[in-house]
Design a protein around this motif. Structure first.
Motif, short mmCIF file in Angstrom:
data_model
loop_
_atom_site.label_atom_id
_atom_site.label_comp_id
_atom_site.label_asym_id
_atom_site.label_seq_id
_atom_site.Cartn_x
_atom_site.Cartn_y
_atom_site.Cartn_z
N ASP A 112 15.89 71.10 57.31
CA ASP A 112 14.50 71.54 57.48
C ASP A 112 13.66 70.47 58.17
O ASP A 112 12.66 70.78 58.83
CB ASP A 112 13.84 71.84 56.13
N LEU A 113 14.02 69.22 57.98
CA LEU A 113 13.17 68.11 58.40
C LEU A 113 13.22 67.88 59.90
O LEU A 113 14.28 67.99 60.53
CB LEU A 113 13.58 66.83 57.68
N ILE A 114 12.05 67.59 60.47
CA ILE A 114 11.94 67.14 61.85
C ILE A 114 11.50 65.68 61.80
O ILE A 114 10.36 65.37 61.47
CB ILE A 114 10.92 67.97 62.65
N GLY A 115 12.41 64.76 62.08
CA GLY A 115 12.09 63.35 61.98
C GLY A 115 12.19 62.84 60.55
O GLY A 115 12.67 63.52 59.64
N GLN A 116 11.71 61.64 60.35
CA GLN A 116 11.85 60.92 59.09
C GLN A 116 10.57 60.98 58.26
O GLN A 116 9.49 60.73 58.78
CB GLN A 116 12.18 59.44 59.39
N HIS A 165 9.50 72.90 74.96
CA HIS A 165 10.91 72.95 74.59
C HIS A 165 11.29 72.03 73.44
O HIS A 165 12.26 72.30 72.74
CB HIS A 165 11.79 72.62 75.81
N ASP A 166 10.58 70.92 73.22
CA ASP A 166 11.07 69.95 72.24
C ASP A 166 10.81 70.42 70.81
O ASP A 166 9.97 71.28 70.54
CB ASP A 166 10.41 68.59 72.47
N ALA A 167 11.56 69.84 69.88
CA ALA A 167 11.53 70.28 68.48
C ALA A 167 10.19 70.02 67.82
O ALA A 167 9.84 70.68 66.84
CB ALA A 167 12.64 69.58 67.70
N TYR A 168 9.42 69.05 68.32
CA TYR A 168 8.14 68.70 67.70
C TYR A 168 7.02 69.67 68.08
O TYR A 168 5.89 69.49 67.64
CB TYR A 168 7.73 67.29 68.11
N SER A 169 7.32 70.69 68.88
CA SER A 169 6.28 71.55 69.42
C SER A 169 6.08 72.85 68.64
O SER A 169 5.27 73.68 69.04
CB SER A 169 6.59 71.90 70.88
N TRP A 170 6.79 73.03 67.53
CA TRP A 170 6.58 74.22 66.69
C TRP A 170 6.89 73.82 65.26
O TRP A 170 7.94 74.14 64.72
CB TRP A 170 7.47 75.37 67.18
#
Length: 322
Positions: free
Chosen positions: A231-235, A302-307
């Protein structure tokens, strides 16, 4: 697949990326910035939605959307890479009314900007959350629940007030006061409650809004929700004592006062380990209580941090944190 649905005026105007069980490949580009926080928090601000590619007729009549009700749904729908999680996590992100609507036309690009405020639109006879005097009559020895409910019910007669507070939140002395709006009232209650119940894991009184309902609570919701590693995006990051911030793929199933359980780390701390990094990583486990939520997204970035949805949470198992 990324998902949004925007319903205006009870569904008379709808923008969506998913219809009849299918993702719409040509769905309009949408940008979201939706903070969800208690009124005492600096993070409490109006939500913002921008829709690209609308027709000229909608731009010219954008002002007609002012004070219309709005619901914004978001998250993910079935489709790689989050097919197993999507159905449970997508849902309602925010509801309220459009306090300002305006169209933009630059070159060949047309867009619609919507500023969302909490509450019921004035056009429907509801009391928008705006500065007004709130009178509190909190007597010595009285539990806060009765005093707060009376103050908010009198100040906002068109709203439903739900109060769920710790039974130990009792006034140590007479505490009358007049506050120039719900934000000032919420700031006072948060500080006063933290001083009365002086524990590092106590979240304090939180005032928030869901549609036509004002919620007042200092109690966690009952069901603990697990945060999976995927579920996590980043730390996750410590942002202040006992408080972490973490990002997940956009989801609507976690809200204020929800307890969440962070995934176990693969890092094991031993007496031989001297790294402060290991200490901090190992401590980001156990149960935390959500204190703020922030959804933000760019549908076609496109990047994962955008949603994503970003959460702040306070530790409920404070042993071992620094």
């Amino acid at each position: 697949m990324r998902y949004y649905r925007i319903e205006i005026d009870g569904g008379k105007t709808v923008f969506t990326s998913y219809l009849n069980g299918q993702n719409i490949r040509g769905a309009l580009q949408v940008e979201l910035d939706i903070p969800i926080a208690a009124f005492h928090s600096p993070g409490n601000a109006g939500a913002f939605v921008k829709v690209w590619g609308i027709p000229l007729s909608m731009i010219s009549q954008a002002k007609d959307l002012n004070f219309k009700t709005i619901k914004v749904y978001g998250g993910f729908k079935p489709g790689l890479p989050l097919a197993s999680l999507a159905a449970k996590q997508a849902g309602l992100l925010v509801q309220g009314y459009i306090s300002q609507s305006f169209g933009n036309w630059q070159g060949t690009d047309m867009s619609l900007d919507l500023i969302i405020s909490p509450g019921v639109p004035p056009a429907e006879g509801g009391p928008a959350i705006q500065p007004k005097n709130i009178s509190l009559n909190w007597k010595k020895g009285q539990n806060a629940s009765d005093a707060i409910k009376a103050a908010l019910t009198t100040g906002y007669p068109g709203m439903t007030v739900k109060v769920n507070l710790n039974g130990n939140l009792v006034a140590p002395e007479d505490s009358p006061g007049i506050y120039g709006g719900v934000k000032a009232f919420a700031e006072y209650l948060f500080g006063a409650s933290k001083s009365i119940i002086n524990r590092p894991d106590y979240q304090g009184v939180q005032i928030s809004m869901d549609g036509n309902t004002i919620n007042v609570t200092d109690q966690p919701n009952t069901k603990v929700k697990d945060i999976a590693f995927v579920d996590l995006i980043g730390q996750p990051t410590w942002i202040e004592p006992f408080t972490i911030a973490f990002k997940c793929a956009m989801r609507a199933d976690i809200t204020l006062s929800d307890p969440v359980r962070m995934p176990k780390t693969l890092i094991k701390n031993t007496a031989q380990a001297q790294s402060s990094l290991i200490n901090q990583s190992a401590a980001q486990q156990g149960t935390f209580l959500i204190t703020s939520v922030h959804h933000y997204g760019n549908f076609r970035q496109h990047d994962a941090y955008s949603w994503v949805t970003e959460f702040n949470a306070i530790a409920t198992n404070v042993q071992g944190t620094t």
